[in-house]
Motif scaffolding. Sequence first.
Motif, short mmCIF file in Angstrom:
data_model
loop_
_atom_site.label_atom_id
_atom_site.label_comp_id
_atom_site.label_asym_id
_atom_site.label_seq_id
_atom_site.Cartn_x
_atom_site.Cartn_y
_atom_site.Cartn_z
N LYS A 204 -2.13 2.17 4.39
CA LYS A 204 -2.32 3.55 4.83
C LYS A 204 -1.15 3.94 5.74
CE LYS A 204 -7.34 3.81 4.43
NZ LYS A 204 -8.60 4.20 5.10
N LEU A 205 -0.74 5.19 5.59
CA LEU A 205 0.39 5.72 6.34
C LEU A 205 -0.11 6.72 7.37
CD1 LEU A 205 3.51 6.02 6.64
CD2 LEU A 205 3.38 7.82 4.90
N ASP A 206 0.14 6.45 8.64
CA ASP A 206 -0.21 7.35 9.74
C ASP A 206 1.04 8.15 10.07
OD1 ASP A 206 -1.08 8.68 11.93
OD2 ASP A 206 -1.44 6.92 13.18
N TYR A 207 1.13 9.36 9.47
CA TYR A 207 2.37 10.14 9.52
C TYR A 207 2.02 11.58 9.86
CZ TYR A 207 6.50 12.53 7.58
OH TYR A 207 7.60 13.32 7.39
N ALA A 208 2.64 12.11 10.93
CA ALA A 208 2.28 13.44 11.42
C ALA A 208 2.86 14.56 10.58
CB ALA A 208 2.73 13.59 12.87
N GLY A 209 3.85 14.27 9.74
CA GLY A 209 4.49 15.30 8.95
C GLY A 209 3.76 15.56 7.64
N ASP A 210 4.48 16.25 6.74
CA ASP A 210 3.93 16.60 5.43
C ASP A 210 4.50 15.68 4.37
OD1 ASP A 210 2.53 18.82 6.51
OD2 ASP A 210 4.37 20.02 6.42
N LEU A 211 3.64 15.00 3.63
CA LEU A 211 4.09 14.19 2.50
C LEU A 211 4.48 15.13 1.36
CD1 LEU A 211 1.45 11.30 2.51
CD2 LEU A 211 3.83 11.20 3.28
N THR A 212 5.68 14.97 0.84
CA THR A 212 6.15 15.83 -0.25
C THR A 212 6.08 15.14 -1.60
OG1 THR A 212 8.43 15.12 0.24
CG2 THR A 212 7.66 17.16 1.27
N VAL A 213 6.29 13.82 -1.62
CA VAL A 213 6.24 13.06 -2.87
C VAL A 213 5.68 11.68 -2.56
CG1 VAL A 213 7.51 12.15 -4.84
CG2 VAL A 213 8.32 14.22 -3.70
N THR A 214 4.79 11.17 -3.42
CA THR A 214 4.35 9.78 -3.34
C THR A 214 4.27 9.21 -4.75
OG1 THR A 214 1.97 10.34 -3.47
CG2 THR A 214 2.97 10.24 -1.26
N TYR A 215 4.49 7.91 -4.87
CA TYR A 215 4.43 7.24 -6.17
C TYR A 215 4.14 5.76 -5.95
CZ TYR A 215 5.68 5.90 -10.95
OH TYR A 215 5.66 5.43 -12.23
N PRO A 216 3.00 5.28 -6.42
CA PRO A 216 1.94 6.04 -7.07
C PRO A 216 1.30 7.06 -6.11
CG PRO A 216 1.20 3.82 -6.53
CD PRO A 216 2.67 3.86 -6.24
N THR A 217 0.46 7.90 -6.66
CA THR A 217 -0.16 8.96 -5.85
C THR A 217 -0.92 8.38 -4.67
OG1 THR A 217 -0.37 10.35 -7.83
CG2 THR A 217 -1.73 10.94 -5.92
N TYR A 218 -0.66 8.96 -3.50
CA TYR A 218 -1.31 8.53 -2.27
C TYR A 218 -2.66 9.22 -2.16
CZ TYR A 218 -1.81 7.45 2.74
OH TYR A 218 -2.25 6.99 3.95
N GLN A 219 -3.72 8.45 -2.20
CA GLN A 219 -5.08 9.01 -2.14
C GLN A 219 -5.80 8.39 -0.93
OE1 GLN A 219 -6.62 7.95 -6.00
NE2 GLN A 219 -5.69 9.74 -7.00
N ASP A 220 -5.56 8.99 0.24
CA ASP A 220 -6.09 8.42 1.48
C ASP A 220 -5.70 6.95 1.59
OD1 ASP A 220 -7.41 8.47 3.90
OD2 ASP A 220 -9.30 7.77 3.03
N GLY A 221 -4.49 6.66 1.14
CA GLY A 221 -3.99 5.29 1.17
C GLY A 221 -3.74 4.77 -0.24
N TRP A 222 -3.08 3.63 -0.31
CA TRP A 222 -2.87 2.93 -1.57
C TRP A 222 -3.74 1.67 -1.59
CZ3 TRP A 222 2.03 4.36 0.83
CH2 TRP A 222 2.72 5.37 0.15
N GLN A 223 -4.37 1.44 -2.71
CA GLN A 223 -5.14 0.21 -2.93
C GLN A 223 -4.51 -0.51 -4.10
OE1 GLN A 223 -7.56 -0.38 -0.70
NE2 GLN A 223 -7.29 1.67 0.19
N VAL A 224 -3.93 -1.70 -3.85
CA VAL A 224 -3.18 -2.40 -4.89
C VAL A 224 -3.53 -3.88 -4.89
CG1 VAL A 224 -1.25 -0.77 -4.74
CG2 VAL A 224 -1.22 -2.87 -3.37
N THR A 225 -3.22 -4.50 -6.00
CA THR A 225 -3.23 -5.97 -6.07
C THR A 225 -1.78 -6.41 -6.06
OG1 THR A 225 -5.30 -6.04 -7.32
CG2 THR A 225 -3.88 -7.98 -7.42
N ALA A 226 -1.42 -7.24 -5.09
CA ALA A 226 -0.03 -7.65 -4.90
C ALA A 226 0.16 -9.09 -5.33
CB ALA A 226 0.36 -7.48 -3.44
N GLN A 227 1.29 -9.34 -6.02
CA GLN A 227 1.68 -10.68 -6.45
C GLN A 227 2.74 -11.23 -5.49
OE1 GLN A 227 0.12 -12.03 -9.01
NE2 GLN A 227 -0.93 -10.18 -9.75
N PRO A 228 2.89 -12.55 -5.39
CA PRO A 228 3.92 -13.13 -4.51
C PRO A 228 5.34 -12.66 -4.82
CG PRO A 228 2.33 -14.81 -5.12
CD PRO A 228 2.00 -13.60 -5.95
N ASP A 229 5.63 -12.27 -6.08
CA ASP A 229 6.97 -11.80 -6.41
C ASP A 229 7.17 -10.32 -6.09
OD1 ASP A 229 5.50 -10.52 -8.37
OD2 ASP A 229 6.64 -11.34 -10.06
N GLY A 230 6.15 -9.67 -5.52
CA GLY A 230 6.26 -8.26 -5.15
C GLY A 230 5.69 -7.29 -6.16
#
Length: 366
Positions: A204-230
């Motif tokens: 989750k990003l605590d940012y006081a400004g306006d988000l103009t672009v996110t990828y993947p889409t930021y939906q009250d945070g990102w929920q991902v499965t991460a692998q050791p290689d990134g």
Amino acid sequence: MKGFALCMAAVFLMGNTVYAAEKTEIKEKTAIPVHQTVVWDGTETKMPGYNIDGYTYFRLRDVAKMVSAYTADEKSYFDLDYQKETNTISIVTGKGKYMDPAREKVFDVGTEEKKAFLADTTVVVDRLRGLTDKGIGEGYVIDGYNFYKLGRIVGALGMQMNWCKEENVVEIVSLPKWDPNEPVVYRKPVIYLYPEKTMDVSVKLDYAGDLTVTYPTYQDGWQVTAQPDGTLTNHADGLEYSYLFWEGNGQLDVDFSEGFVIKGEDTAAFLQKTLSDMGLTPKEYNDFIVYWLPYMQDNAYNLISFQQENYTQQAKLDIQPAPDSVLRVFMAFRPLEKPVEVTPQKLQPFERNGFTVVEWGGTEVK
């Protein structure tokens, strides 16, 4: 003066001055009086100062007078405030023209050599242009007055100093000033996640400004499965990503009091070495360079400063599970037509331990 424009180079000398300070217990140095030709936005003047070890030093109050009298940009004007309790001189901008409280007669250094002692007074600059209590380097006490390098002062105020060695002439040029109230474009911060084993991660990003672009889409945070290689798998769409990406408009206390002045043609090599030294992997710094080089390589020079704490305070990350090591690199740069003097920035190397998070981004300040 007719040949001056053809022989300008970045200068690493001059200095300035002001209130008296106690002499520290060090070996004295010899101060040789000089009357230096200084051109302020096209107006030629003679400034009294002293040469110490090949560098010229001036009283701070004399610099304040010259800036008020001859520079075109009123935002460069500054006042001086001395705090006796802490033995600190503050350079305060935004106060209009400097008015010498002592109303003293014109200062002259005379012709005799003097004894100089290292000053123990601290000089700091206000935060008007993102300058955060950075000192202006060492000064010397001569006959009860403090003397400092001119380049360190005007550089901290955002002005440019050039020196024509052949004519022994210093030129000061007002630069366009950065307005701290102007929104800053946070360009392409990207976030890499490297867990020690496959795991689900919330970002989750605590940012006081306006988000103009996110990828993947930021939906009250990102929920991902991460692998050791990134490699990341986004839970919202099931797709695979190399990193999390965002851009936005917001405030940033940009600090250019320390940094690097690099020729545009040398920018790629500088970034490759510097980012590697800071701890980015070849893949990460190559991603950085590929994005930023088109904005920088054709400039005559680039003033580059990594913002670190200024950035992380404005754009906070909440990552769960909490990472073991985090590296966040945010570069601010300003294109320059000519080199300026700036205090070299000291950057700390990064050590990757356990679950590691790496982020890079940047902004251009015009």
